[in-house]
Design an enzyme around this catalytic site. Structure first.
Site, PDB file in Angstrom:
ATOM      1  N   CYS A 109     -12.028  -6.608  -3.899  1.00 32.58           N
ATOM      2  CA  CYS A 109     -11.959  -7.433  -2.692  1.00 32.58           C
ATOM      3  C   CYS A 109     -13.211  -8.292  -2.517  1.00 32.58           C
ATOM      4  O   CYS A 109     -13.191  -9.279  -1.778  1.00 32.58           O
ATOM      5  CB  CYS A 109     -11.766  -6.558  -1.462  1.00 32.58           C
ATOM      6  SG  CYS A 109     -10.274  -5.548  -1.496  1.00 32.58           S
ATOM      7  N   ASP A 137      -2.323   0.813  -6.265  1.00 32.95           N
ATOM      8  CA  ASP A 137      -1.390  -0.307  -6.162  1.00 32.95           C
ATOM      9  C   ASP A 137      -0.118  -0.122  -6.984  1.00 32.95           C
ATOM     10  O   ASP A 137       0.838  -0.874  -6.803  1.00 32.95           O
ATOM     11  CB  ASP A 137      -2.080  -1.605  -6.606  1.00 32.95           C
ATOM     12  CG  ASP A 137      -3.219  -2.019  -5.691  1.00 32.95           C
ATOM     13  OD1 ASP A 137      -3.373  -1.392  -4.617  1.00 32.95           O
ATOM     14  OD2 ASP A 137      -3.947  -2.966  -6.032  1.00 32.95           O
ATOM     15  N   TRP A 145     -11.315  -8.758  30.517  1.00 33.81           N
ATOM     16  CA  TRP A 145     -10.013  -8.377  29.962  1.00 33.81           C
ATOM     17  C   TRP A 145     -10.047  -8.745  28.477  1.00 33.81           C
ATOM     18  O   TRP A 145      -9.985  -9.916  28.125  1.00 33.81           O
ATOM     19  CB  TRP A 145      -8.859  -9.104  30.652  1.00 33.81           C
ATOM     20  CG  TRP A 145      -8.500  -8.530  31.989  1.00 33.81           C
ATOM     21  CD1 TRP A 145      -8.974  -8.906  33.205  1.00 33.81           C
ATOM     22  CD2 TRP A 145      -7.582  -7.469  32.236  1.00 33.81           C
ATOM     23  NE1 TRP A 145      -8.427  -8.147  34.193  1.00 33.81           N
ATOM     24  CE2 TRP A 145      -7.561  -7.252  33.643  1.00 33.81           C
ATOM     25  CE3 TRP A 145      -6.779  -6.670  31.432  1.00 33.81           C
ATOM     26  CZ2 TRP A 145      -6.769  -6.275  34.239  1.00 33.81           C
ATOM     27  CZ3 TRP A 145      -5.990  -5.700  32.025  1.00 33.81           C
ATOM     28  CH2 TRP A 145      -5.984  -5.507  33.408  1.00 33.81           C
ATOM     29  N   ASN A 169      -8.051   4.066  -2.315  1.00 33.50           N
ATOM     30  CA  ASN A 169      -9.088   5.081  -2.184  1.00 33.50           C
ATOM     31  C   ASN A 169      -8.566   6.345  -1.515  1.00 33.50           C
ATOM     32  O   ASN A 169      -8.855   7.465  -1.951  1.00 33.50           O
ATOM     33  CB  ASN A 169     -10.273   4.514  -1.391  1.00 33.50           C
ATOM     34  CG  ASN A 169     -11.217   3.716  -2.264  1.00 33.50           C
ATOM     35  OD1 ASN A 169     -11.998   4.282  -3.026  1.00 33.50           O
ATOM     36  ND2 ASN A 169     -11.145   2.395  -2.172  1.00 33.50           N
ATOM     37  N   SER A 180     -14.800   1.388 -10.909  1.00 28.48           N
ATOM     38  CA  SER A 180     -15.226   1.713  -9.546  1.00 28.48           C
ATOM     39  C   SER A 180     -15.959   0.554  -8.871  1.00 28.48           C
ATOM     40  O   SER A 180     -17.081   0.687  -8.403  1.00 28.48           O
ATOM     41  CB  SER A 180     -16.133   2.955  -9.570  1.00 28.48           C
ATOM     42  OG  SER A 180     -16.269   3.499  -8.281  1.00 28.48           O
ATOM     43  N   TYR A 187     -16.412  -3.396  27.083  1.00 25.64           N
ATOM     44  CA  TYR A 187     -16.648  -4.727  27.662  1.00 25.64           C
ATOM     45  C   TYR A 187     -18.135  -4.955  27.874  1.00 25.64           C
ATOM     46  O   TYR A 187     -18.850  -4.098  28.408  1.00 25.64           O
ATOM     47  CB  TYR A 187     -15.926  -4.896  29.002  1.00 25.64           C
ATOM     48  CG  TYR A 187     -16.516  -6.016  29.832  1.00 25.64           C
ATOM     49  CD1 TYR A 187     -16.404  -7.341  29.409  1.00 25.64           C
ATOM     50  CD2 TYR A 187     -17.226  -5.758  31.005  1.00 25.64           C
ATOM     51  CE1 TYR A 187     -16.977  -8.379  30.146  1.00 25.64           C
ATOM     52  CE2 TYR A 187     -17.795  -6.782  31.751  1.00 25.64           C
ATOM     53  CZ  TYR A 187     -17.667  -8.092  31.317  1.00 25.64           C
ATOM     54  OH  TYR A 187     -18.231  -9.106  32.027  1.00 25.64           O
ATOM     55  N   ARG A 189     -15.264  17.715  -8.032  1.00 28.93           N
ATOM     56  CA  ARG A 189     -16.009  18.417  -6.983  1.00 28.93           C
ATOM     57  C   ARG A 189     -15.473  19.820  -6.751  1.00 28.93           C
ATOM     58  O   ARG A 189     -16.209  20.726  -6.350  1.00 28.93           O
ATOM     59  CB  ARG A 189     -15.940  17.621  -5.667  1.00 28.93           C
ATOM     60  CG  ARG A 189     -16.763  16.356  -5.669  1.00 28.93           C
ATOM     61  CD  ARG A 189     -16.661  15.658  -4.334  1.00 28.93           C
ATOM     62  NE  ARG A 189     -17.406  14.398  -4.333  1.00 28.93           N
ATOM     63  CZ  ARG A 189     -17.505  13.587  -3.297  1.00 28.93           C
ATOM     64  NH1 ARG A 189     -16.904  13.901  -2.154  1.00 28.93           N
ATOM     65  NH2 ARG A 189     -18.194  12.473  -3.385  1.00 28.93           N
ATOM     66  N   ALA A 246      -8.451   4.116  -7.130  1.00 30.15           N
ATOM     67  CA  ALA A 246      -7.601   5.307  -7.059  1.00 30.15           C
ATOM     68  C   ALA A 246      -7.926   6.300  -8.163  1.00 30.15           C
ATOM     69  O   ALA A 246      -8.078   7.498  -7.922  1.00 30.15           O
ATOM     70  CB  ALA A 246      -6.130   4.902  -7.125  1.00 30.15           C
TER      71      ALA A 246
END
Length: 460
Positions: free
Chosen positions: A52, A290, A441, A312, A48, A433, A29, A19
């Site tokens: 995870c 978080d 299905w 992010n 950075s 499919y 930017r 974040a």
């Protein structure tokens, strides 16, 4: 825009991960260094990176900690972002518009015109006897992962106990299995993955035990045994589980204390309260990641959900706004996936209990299918649960447990949930499919059709 003194406006960012650095990058930017000076503080030594990915680094699927780093400190500095590592912000003063920073044994203040609080989450740590023994590891930061890898390499443990059967617990159990350790997984709750309904969580329990994990549910722990300063076991009600290494996966809570101490509003979830543009209750102060509470689009309530995807997006929106643009973070539906070895777990929206707590009248269906056409090699089982509103048929939540090709199907359900679709509307979704990828299905369509059929029986 410049400050009232005519010098560049000063943006201070607290927190150097997803974040915080997204906010800093987006602001840069849009505003050059002559217009906006950016100083970012990170109490650790890495910025950075993908937290995870740490379980997969530990497992050996990722070869180096560097592979988890999205952008190095040098790359941020090349963007004229003054990034200061091993520098912890210990206080925020809204009156003096400054932060207090502890670094290398000394303390100093840094002024700001605008401030981004991206302090992340605080991992739960047990306050029990023996918790300071060597070999007890959390896995929140990249530095945690590197320390854990070093311990594994130096001590070559045989038996691991993972405390906590949520997402991190499952992923770390997988990492230990991949390294050839005997694994026990304990949790005080009566099911793993409390973000699932009990019937779906029971499938996760079966999968864990099928992998040889010693799963102990309804099992609180009271302390750790040690010898020579190193952990040797985990005390549980019926004895002591032997352990050469312990991994803690007890969850996190928003790290909002710094904001609260400064008088910034913190919500009932423990997260910092922000509006859609990520503005806090204090003028010129933003928060993302978080540490903030989010708006849950289904329950219509605040929630605290720690995910890198949210961090992010929130950081990006805050940075765009600071840079003079306009961006919002529209909320979440609570979509998440995980796996343990070949078994995949996914969920989105509300569980049955959460839906009832939010005031919905619900019904649910559970369907069994396969990930590919049944005749195609590699077709594997998938179980899909749908939770819907009893009166309207509106989708409220969904859960999936299966094997290869199962978990990412939750994305179709998340999109349907985001747009408020009913289960009847979902039966007409034009999903792809081909035998190698799905039955004619798709499991999502089967689940929607079964739910629509049940809804028809509930209507007068």
């Amino acid at each position: 825009m410049t400050s009232s003194s005519g010098s560049p406006e000063r943006l201070v960012v607290i927190g150097g991960d997803a974040a915080g650095m997204s906010a800093a990058s987006q602001a840069r930017r849009r505003r050059p260094v002559g217009d906006l000076r950016i100083v970012a503080f990170e109490k650790g030594r890495h910025v950075s990176y993908s937290a995870c990915g740490i379980p997969y680094l530990v497992a050996g699927d990722v070869s180096s900690p560097d592979d988890l780093v999205a952008r190095t400190p040098e790359q941020f500095r090349e963007l004229d972002i003054d990034l200061r590592l091993a520098s912890e912000v210990t206080a925020i003063s809204l009156d003096s518009r400054s932060v207090t920073v502890a670094s290398q044994g000394s303390s100093y203040t840094e002024p700001f015109d605008q401030l981004v609080i991206a302090t992340g989450g605080t991992p739960a740590r047990p306050d029990v006897p023996g918790a300071d023994a060597a070999g007890i590891h959390g896995v929140q930061t990249l530095e945690d992962g590197i320390r854990l890898l070093s311990y594994l390499d130096r001590h070559n443990p045989r038996r691991a106990v993972v405390v906590g059967a949520g997402y991190i617990g499952l992923e770390m159990a997988e990492a230990m299995i991949s390294r050839g350790l005997e694994v026990a997984l304990i949790d005080a709750a009566d099911q793993p993955m409390r973000t699932l309904d009990p019937d779906m969580a029971s499938l996760v329990s079966d999968a864990l035990r099928g992998l040889g994990v010693d799963l102990r549910l309804s099992t609180p722990f009271t302390g750790f045994a040690s010898s020579g300063g190193r952990v040797t076991g985990v005390h549980v009600p019926d004895g002591t589980l032997p352990a050469d290494i312990v991994i803690l996966g007890l969850g996190t809570r928003p790290n909002s204390a710094l904001a609260a101490d400064a008088g910034i509003t913190v919500g009932a979830t423990g997260g910092i309260v922000v509006d859609r543009r990520l503005r806090t209750s204090a003028e010129g102060v933003w928060a993302a990641g978080d540490c903030v509470e989010v708006f849950h689009r289904v329950s219509q309530r605040p929630a605290a959900i720690a995910l890198g995807t949210h961090a992010n997006k929130q950081g990006r929106a805050a940075g765009i706004n600071i840079g003079g643009g306009y961006a919002t973070f529209p909320g979440v539906v609570g979509t998440a996936v995980s796996k343990i070895c070949s078994h995949e777990v996914a969920r989105t929206g509300l569980t049955t209990a959460e839906a009832l707590s939010a005031g919905f009248a619900t019904f649910s269906t559970v369907t069994e299918s396969t990930t590919r056409a049944g005749y195609y090699p590699g077709a594997l089982p998938i179980t899909t649960k749908i939770i819907a509103e009893r009166t309207t048929g509106r989708l409220l939540g969904a859960q999936i447990v299966g094997q290869e090709g199962a978990a990412k199907r939750i994305d179709a359900l998340a999109v349907a949930l985001w747009h408020g679709m009913t289960v009847e509307e979902m039966t007409g979704l034009d999903l792809s499919y081909a035998p190698p990828f799905a039955p004619v299905w798709d499991p999502v369509l089967i689940a929607a059709r079964r739910a629509a059929e049940q809804l028809a029986t509930l209507r007068p």
